[in-house]
Design an enzyme around this catalytic site. Structure first.
Site, PDB file in Angstrom:
ATOM      1  CG  ASP A   8      -1.987   1.025   1.180  1.00 18.79           C
ATOM      2  OD1 ASP A   8      -3.141   0.706   1.511  1.00 18.79           O
ATOM      3  OD2 ASP A   8      -1.695   2.190   0.826  1.00 18.79           O
ATOM      4  CG  ASP A 116      -2.812   3.429  -2.420  1.00 17.97           C
ATOM      5  OD1 ASP A 116      -3.842   2.743  -2.303  1.00 17.97           O
ATOM      6  OD2 ASP A 116      -2.231   3.954  -1.457  1.00 17.97           O
ATOM      7  CD  GLU A 117      -5.568  -1.608  -0.782  1.00 16.23           C
ATOM      8  OE1 GLU A 117      -5.915  -2.392   0.065  1.00 16.23           O
ATOM      9  OE2 GLU A 117      -6.272  -0.634  -1.157  1.00 16.23           O
TER      10      GLU A 117
HETATM   11  P1  TTP Z   1      -5.184   5.103   1.026  1.00 22.64           P
HETATM   12  O1  TTP Z   1      -4.148   4.058   0.727  1.00 22.64           O
HETATM   13  O2  TTP Z   1      -6.293   4.753   1.939  1.00 22.64           O
HETATM   14  O3  TTP Z   1      -4.506   6.366   1.667  1.00 22.64           O
HETATM   15  P2  TTP Z   1      -3.120   6.998   1.373  1.00 22.64           P
HETATM   16  O4  TTP Z   1      -2.312   6.197   0.406  1.00 22.64           O
HETATM   17  O5  TTP Z   1      -3.325   8.422   0.976  1.00 22.64           O
HETATM   18  O6  TTP Z   1      -2.451   7.003   2.798  1.00 22.64           O
HETATM   19  P3  TTP Z   1      -1.864   5.764   3.615  1.00 22.64           P
HETATM   20  O7  TTP Z   1      -0.417   6.100   3.821  1.00 22.64           O
HETATM   21  O8  TTP Z   1      -2.627   5.769   4.896  1.00 22.64           O
HETATM   22  O9  TTP Z   1      -2.065   4.542   2.797  1.00 22.64           O
HETATM   23  O10 TTP Z   1      -5.803   5.629  -0.326  1.00 22.64           O
HETATM   24  C1  TTP Z   1      -5.046   5.736  -1.533  1.00 22.64           C
HETATM   25  C2  TTP Z   1      -5.469   6.968  -2.296  1.00 22.64           C
HETATM   26  O11 TTP Z   1      -6.861   6.910  -2.577  1.00 22.64           O
HETATM   27  C3  TTP Z   1      -5.239   8.248  -1.552  1.00 22.64           C
HETATM   28  O12 TTP Z   1      -3.929   8.748  -1.729  1.00 22.64           O
HETATM   29  C4  TTP Z   1      -6.303   9.148  -2.111  1.00 22.64           C
HETATM   30  C5  TTP Z   1      -7.432   8.221  -2.516  1.00 22.64           C
HETATM   31  N1  TTP Z   1      -8.516   8.296  -1.515  1.00 22.64           N
HETATM   32  C6  TTP Z   1      -9.572   9.173  -1.753  1.00 22.64           C
HETATM   33  O13 TTP Z   1      -9.605   9.874  -2.775  1.00 22.64           O
HETATM   34  N2  TTP Z   1     -10.570   9.272  -0.811  1.00 22.64           N
HETATM   35  C7  TTP Z   1     -10.561   8.548   0.362  1.00 22.64           C
HETATM   36  O14 TTP Z   1     -11.499   8.668   1.190  1.00 22.64           O
HETATM   37  C8  TTP Z   1      -9.473   7.620   0.575  1.00 22.64           C
HETATM   38  C9  TTP Z   1      -9.429   6.804   1.845  1.00 22.64           C
HETATM   39  C10 TTP Z   1      -8.475   7.562  -0.378  1.00 22.64           C
HETATM   40 MG    MG Z   2      -2.124   4.120   0.641  1.00 23.79          MG
END
Ligand code: TTP
Ligand code: MG
Length: 369
Positions: A8, A116-117
């Site tokens: 992730d 992103d995962e």
């Molecule tokens: P996430 O992997 O949940 O968050 P992140 O990568 O920003 O942070 P983390 O380090 O905690 O993993 O989500 C991936 C992307 O998806 C994030 O960069 C933006 C998008 N996203 C949204 O647009 N709205 C949301 O509510 C969430 C949770 C994510």
């Molecule tokens: Mg993330």
């Protein structure tokens, strides 16, 4: 031995923005919509005028209590000096594709779950957990070298523990949960660390005195079934570290269909309509299982002389509900059976229902990818 990785990216959208503009490094950066810094406005922004929500923000912004899905106006109140940027989805998609290409190379089986995962099954590539750790380190290095971004990785004998492990240390984390340690790793964690357990489920569990995964694991499963139905079983299994689901490519699927050959060829439109109804239901069950949405619905009719006819309708947007699917399929069948010339002396041997132009719902963004 099964070895599953969950990768992730860290604060993905904002990390990409910081990479594009290194001056932002170490600063609170919020992605969701542009708001001018206070110093650049003549009157100062009125927070009432600020619309939209935070997509994500840098870890520096998280220190102010800002998080995904928070109204931008609230984020502005908490940290007016942050850099507020609009969402540049085309850029993030491009970076995502490059990262997924890197990841795919390391895996026997690969499954992208969101922008992103991803899950990687590396079972045949490594012999023990040390080699698995080395593999994850190599992945982290390659993504940093080629894309200038950090990620967090969880390694475990199954998908669910790998996912929980990747969130365990973040950002730039690497958590290995060996097979023998699965239950001990999960035991002390709060139930909301289980993916899918949101405030609602958490609230119900708290009411019956369950706060940790260990408490959930030792709870009588019947009690959970009474509260949550089938999902209660799943919760109990996960709490016990059990998850047999496979890492599988989902995004490659282009269409899904079901068809039926009649025992006796028919001309009866009510039989045909009934069959379309049943097939649509079966297709619906398959797309629901795969988390797909569809845009195009088709029917297929094969006559007793083996001539095949298809009719298709593309809807204006993606759908995932059974009513829309049934309605479209039946309308196509009615339209087809009204075109008398193809019927003449023939009887129908086979009927099929198909959905195509499939999308996968990205849970995080509630978008179609
Ligand atoms: P996430 O992997 O949940 O968050 P992140 O990568 O920003 O942070 P983390 O380090 O905690 O993993 O989500 C991936 C992307 O998806 C994030 O960069 C933006 C998008 N996203 C949204 O647009 N709205 C949301 O509510 C969430 C949770 C994510
Ligand atoms: Mg993330």
């Amino acid at each position: 031995m099964r070895v599953i990785l969950h990768v992730d990216m860290d604060s993905f959208f904002s990390a990409v923005e910081v990479r594009e503009n290194p001056k932002l490094k170490g600063l609170p950066v919020i992605v969701g919509g542009r708001i001018l810094p206070k110093a650049e406005t003549t009157t100062g922004e009125s927070t009432r005028k600020i619309r939209g929500v935070v997509s994500t923000c840098s870890y520096e912004a998280r220190a102010y209590g800002i998080h995904s899905a928070m109204p931008l106006s609230k984020a502005y109140e908490l940290c007016p000096d942050a850099t507020f940027l609009p969402v540049d989805m085309a850029l993030y998609k491009k970076v995502s594709a490059a990262i997924m290409r890197i990841l795919r190379n390391y895996a026997d089986k690969f499954e992208q779950v969101s922008i992103d995962e991803a899950y990687l099954d590396i079972s045949t590539k490594v012999h023990d957990w040390n080699e698995a750790r080395a593999c994850a380190q190599a992945i982290k290095r390659e993504i940093l070298d080629k894309e200038g971004l950090t990620c967090s990785i969880g390694i475990a004998p199954n998908k669910i523990i790998a996912k929980i492990a990747s969130a365990f240390v973040k950002p730039d984390g690497l958590t290995v949960v060996e097979e023998a340690n699965g239950r001990d790793f999960l035991a002390p964690l709060p139930v909301n660390m289980i993916p899918g357990v949101g405030p609602k489920t958490e609230g119900i569990l708290t009411k019956i005195g369950i706060e940790t995964i260990n408490q959930l694991a030792s709870c009588d499963v019947q009690k959970l079934v009474a509260l949550f139905g089938k999902y209660g079983w799943r919760l109990h299994m996960v709490a016990n570290g059990v998850d047999e689901s496979e890492v599988e490519e989902k995004w490659e699927r282009k269409s899904l269909s079901r068809e039926r050959t009649f025992a006796e060829d028919t001309k009866d439109t009510s039989v045909l309509n009934n069959c379309v109804d049943v097939l649509a239901e079966e297709v619906y069950n398959a797309i629901r299982e795969g988390g797909f949405v569809f845009k195009t619905v088709s029917i297929k009719v094969k006559f007793d002389d083996f001539t095949v006819h298809t009719r298709a309708k593309t809807l204006t947007s993606f759908h995932s509900d059974v009513q829309t699917l049934k309605k479209a399929a039946k309308a196509l069948m009615t339209e087809f059976s009204n075109g008398k010339e193809v019927w003449k002396e023939k009887r129908v041997r086979l009927v099929g229902v198909r959905v195509s132009r499939l999308g996968v719902v990205d849970e995080k963004q509630r978008r179609i990818v």
